[in-house]
Design an enzyme around this catalytic site. Structure first.
Site, mmCIF file in Angstrom:
data_model
loop_
_atom_site.group_PDB
_atom_site.id
_atom_site.type_symbol
_atom_site.label_atom_id
_atom_site.label_comp_id
_atom_site.label_asym_id
_atom_site.label_seq_id
_atom_site.Cartn_x
_atom_site.Cartn_y
_atom_site.Cartn_z
ATOM 1 N N GLU A 162 0.836 -1.132 0.064
ATOM 2 C CA GLU A 162 -0.006 0.172 0.061
ATOM 3 C C GLU A 162 0.889 1.182 0.078
ATOM 4 O OE1 GLU A 162 -2.926 -0.030 3.286
ATOM 5 O OE2 GLU A 162 -3.792 -1.977 2.537
ATOM 6 N N GLU A 340 -5.173 -8.649 1.130
ATOM 7 C CA GLU A 340 -5.915 -8.329 2.353
ATOM 8 C C GLU A 340 -7.501 -7.805 2.027
ATOM 9 O OE1 GLU A 340 -4.662 -4.790 4.547
ATOM 10 O OE2 GLU A 340 -2.589 -5.559 4.098
HETATM 11 O O1 IFM Z 1 -3.879 -2.854 9.118
HETATM 12 C C1 IFM Z 1 -3.948 -2.384 8.159
HETATM 13 C C2 IFM Z 1 -2.841 -3.146 7.176
HETATM 14 O O2 IFM Z 1 -1.509 -2.699 7.982
HETATM 15 C C3 IFM Z 1 -2.786 -2.436 5.854
HETATM 16 N N1 IFM Z 1 -3.967 -2.301 5.149
HETATM 17 C C4 IFM Z 1 -5.236 -1.994 5.695
HETATM 18 C C5 IFM Z 1 -5.392 -2.710 7.250
HETATM 19 C C6 IFM Z 1 -6.604 -2.149 8.004
HETATM 20 O O3 IFM Z 1 -6.576 -0.863 8.190
#
Ligand code: IFM
Length: 440
Positions: A162, A340
């Site tokens: 990210e 994710e």
């Molecule tokens: O916890 C975070 C992660 O570190 C990166 N993506 C989003 C998640 C939730 O906010």
């Protein structure tokens, strides 16, 4: 049913779970510094201990194996590996990931390491952090050290997690470490992050030719709240910044020009050859998806009746399917991995087995259904990693929001799978998402 090769995994990151912040030569990261400043973290906590995964990784891997997971996405803490500006490699830090990878492989769990999930060494921030072009070259050196130790056992290296959040939250809004607030610095940081990806990608190709090159980007599909010209224009800006800023240059399309101009970014940091490095072909795009954004320029609250998670993010599964199809049609990257997806929920219902989180279970099930639909439509998605394996340190929110399918008692460090974990395990075992009335 998913394809036979579909991967069922879970994801975490170093600062959010490892703890052991001053052990075996780890040096401070920007998050140690940021957490120490009063008011930065909602519950005044930090990652000093977190889930103590550094010490408990064996039992954690055993837990993943018991759940029947095929894959584990974790990140490597740069501050454990390179100790100082002169590039001293800390073998003790590498030893930890060496042990973790071996443990995973001994349980038939495929390791998916990410090289950067936001814990920049503080000594690099002191030199300008991601605003300083040199940080990208330091990242390539760090990558080399990791490849030298783990390269023989890893088949996919992910460079960044990210970068939008690193640049935007870290340098523009200041809600994440290092807490700076300048659009110009954010733009420079975004380019240097992508340059770091490109330089590390070169090293990965050269030193571990068998390994695949990946990057994980987060996407928040946008929709205008109305068809007013203002809402449409704002939506287009957000789409460029949040959904195209990184993927476009990686795909060889360059930075979204109009939006760069809108923010007065003259791209002076983009030197000859940078965009070629950045657009060298990747093998896998990691996709993080949580929510969509209904964009309005009027200062009105969005409809209150939309279902939301405990951080207030709207739950909207169809946007996930739309996103996956859209990414494939715009970019055609060879493979997509869901790196994710998940949600924080109140977790306030219990039975004798632990937390009964039907809301999280429904979220995961409905989002897996979207993944399945996208695969049926020809999107090459190779797996799904739920965020997260554990409740953990949710950055500026501290330990309040719980994303885990496994509950962590921070006093005792006891891990207890929630109902969603048992469901996810059954889904993995059946390679599907529709097991009728799961009573587990
Ligand atoms: O916890 C975070 C992660 O570190 C990166 N993506 C989003 C998640 C939730 O906010």
């Amino acid at each position: 049913m998913f394809p036979d090769t579909f991967l069922w995994g879970s994801a975490t990151s170093s600062y959010q779970i490892e703890g052991a912040h001053d052990v075996d030569g780890r040096v401070p990261s920007i998050w140690d510094t940021y957490c120490a400043i009063e008011g930065n973290i909602a519950d005044a906590s930090n990652g000093d201990v977190a889930c103590d995964h550094y010490n408990r990784y064996r039992e954690d891997v055993a837990l993943m194996a018991n759940l029947g997971l095929d894959a584990y996405r974790f990140s490597i803490a740069w501050p454990r590996i390179i100790s100082d500006l002169s590039g001293t490699v800390n073998e003790l830090g590498l030893d930890f990931y060496d042990r973790l990878v071996d443990e995973l492989l001994s349980r038939n769990i495929r390791p998916f390491p990410t090289l950067y999930h936001w814990d920049l060494p503080q000594y690099l921030e002191d030199e300008g952090g991601w605003v300083n072009r040199d940080t990208a070259y330091r990242f390539a050196e760090y990558t080399e050290a990791v490849l030298g130790r783990l390269g023989d056992r890893i088949d996919t290296f992910t460079t960044l997690n990210e970068p939008f959040v690193s640049a935007n939250h870290g340098y523009v809004t200041g809600e994440h470490a290092p807490g700076r607030t300048s659009m110009a610095e954010g733009m420079a940081a975004s380019h240097h992050l992508l340059l770091a990806h490109g330089l590390a990608g070169e090293r990965i190709r050269e030193l571990t030719p068998h390994a695949r090159l990946a990057i994980t980007l987060n996407f928040t599909p946008v929709e205008p709240a109305s068809d007013s010209a203002k809402d449409l224009a704002e939506t287009a800006l957000k789409d460029d910044l949040e959904n195209r800023w990184y993927a476009d240059p990686i795909a060889g399309l360059g930075y979204p020009t109009k939006t760069a101009e809108h923010y007065n970014w003259d791209q002076s940091e983009v030197l000859d050859d940078d965009l070629d490095l950045i657009s060298q072909p990747i093998d896998v795009l990691g996709v993080n998806y949580y929510t969509r954004n209904v964009v309005s320029t009027r200062n009105v609250l969005r409809p209150a009746d939309l279902p939301r998670n405990s951080m207030g993010w709207e739950i909207h599964a169809p946007s996930f399917g739309g996103l996956l199809r859209g990414l494939h049609s715009r970019y055609s990257f060879p493979a997509i991995l869901i790196t994710e997806n998940g949600c924080p929920m109140p977790d306030n219902i219990r039975d004798e087995q632990g937390i009964v989180d039907d809301d999280r279970l429904d979220y995961v099930r409905s989002h897996l259904a979207e993944v399945h639909g996208a695969i049926e439509d020809g999107v090459p998605i190779e797996g799904y990693m739920v965020w997260s394996l554990f409740d953990n340190f949710e950055w500026a929110w501290g330990y309040g929001p719980t994303f885990g399918i496994v509950e962590v008692n921070y006093r005792t460090q006891e891990r207890t799978p929630k109902k969603s974990a048992r469901w996810f395990s059954a889904a993995a075992a059946s390679n599907g998402f529709d097991m009728g009335d799961f009573d587990g």
